[in-house]
Write a protein that holds these residues in place. Structure first.
Motif, PDB file in Angstrom:
ATOM      1  N   SER A   1       0.738  -1.369  -0.212  1.00  0.00           N
ATOM      2  CA  SER A   1       0.094   0.193  -0.022  1.00  0.00           C
ATOM      3  C   SER A   1       0.773   1.293  -0.016  1.00  0.00           C
TER       4      SER A   1
ATOM      5  N   ARG B   1      -1.205   2.473   4.214  1.00  0.00           N
ATOM      6  CA  ARG B   1      -1.967   1.259   4.605  1.00  0.00           C
ATOM      7  C   ARG B   1      -3.187   1.493   5.412  1.00  0.00           C
TER       8      ARG B   1
ATOM      9  N   SER C   1      -5.854   2.092   2.411  1.00  0.00           N
ATOM     10  CA  SER C   1      -6.019   0.908   1.686  1.00  0.00           C
ATOM     11  C   SER C   1      -6.984  -0.163   2.587  1.00  0.00           C
TER      12      SER C   1
ATOM     13  N   TYR D   1     -10.823  -1.277   1.800  1.00  0.00           N
ATOM     14  CA  TYR D   1     -11.273  -2.702   1.753  1.00  0.00           C
ATOM     15  C   TYR D   1     -12.265  -3.018   2.817  1.00  0.00           C
TER      16      TYR D   1
ATOM     17  N   PHE E   1      -1.986  -5.003   5.357  1.00  0.00           N
ATOM     18  CA  PHE E   1      -1.767  -3.936   4.571  1.00  0.00           C
ATOM     19  C   PHE E   1      -0.314  -3.323   5.107  1.00  0.00           C
TER      20      PHE E   1
ATOM     21  N   ASP F   1      -7.707  -0.464  -6.593  1.00  0.00           N
ATOM     22  CA  ASP F   1      -7.565   0.082  -5.158  1.00  0.00           C
ATOM     23  C   ASP F   1      -6.859   1.166  -5.194  1.00  0.00           C
ATOM     24  N   PRO F   2      -6.656   1.761  -3.941  1.00  0.00           N
ATOM     25  CA  PRO F   2      -6.067   3.042  -3.631  1.00  0.00           C
ATOM     26  C   PRO F   2      -4.628   2.962  -4.210  1.00  0.00           C
ATOM     27  N   ALA F   3      -3.979   1.772  -4.217  1.00  0.00           N
ATOM     28  CA  ALA F   3      -2.571   1.613  -4.342  1.00  0.00           C
ATOM     29  C   ALA F   3      -2.186   1.104  -5.967  1.00  0.00           C
TER      30      ALA F   3
END
Length: 124
Positions: free
Chosen positions: A12, A15, A18, A22, A50, A110-112
């Motif tokens: 991430s 973290r 992320s 989720y 994460f 996802d954000p990463a």
């Protein structure tokens, strides 16, 4: 004892961000966190961990099997938040879901930047 899936580490950029993404999307339970990990607990004891690695993050693919009701709620959250999504992994059908394998599915990032897939029926 047969092999079962226990945990995975999801790289991430942030973290906490992320894990929140989720947790909200999958309605996952928070789990005790330690060291460099922020943890979530899924069914069957599966842990999502994460962490922020000190290297460039390489895109991974994570697929989650959801029941129809959770899929509906998760998909609505994606749409409410303006998350770009596709019906196919090649990203040629934006803003749609698919009806493969007798169920429904959707792909997004996802954000990463990891590729995430939500499905309502397993492939096998």
């Amino acid at each position: 004892m047969p092999a079962t899936f226990n945990h995975t580490i999801i790289a991430s950029k942030d973290r906490q961000e992320s894990a929140r993404f989720y947790r909200d999307l999958l309605e996952a339970a928070e789990a005790p966190s330690w060291g460099p990990f922020t943890n979530l607990q899924l069914d069957q004891g599966v842990l999502l961990q994460f962490a922020e690695p000190p290297v460039e993050i390489q895109m991974q693919h994570y697929a989650f099997l959801l029941d129809d009701e959770l899929f509906d709620r998760a998909y609505e959250r994606l749409r409410e938040r303006g998350v770009t999504h596709w019906a196919d992994p090649q990203m040629r059908r934006p803003g749609e879901i698919n009806h493969e394998h007798g169920g429904r599915g959707v792909y997004f990032k996802d954000p990463a930047g990891h590729a995430v897939e939500l499905i309502t029926r397993p492939y096998l």
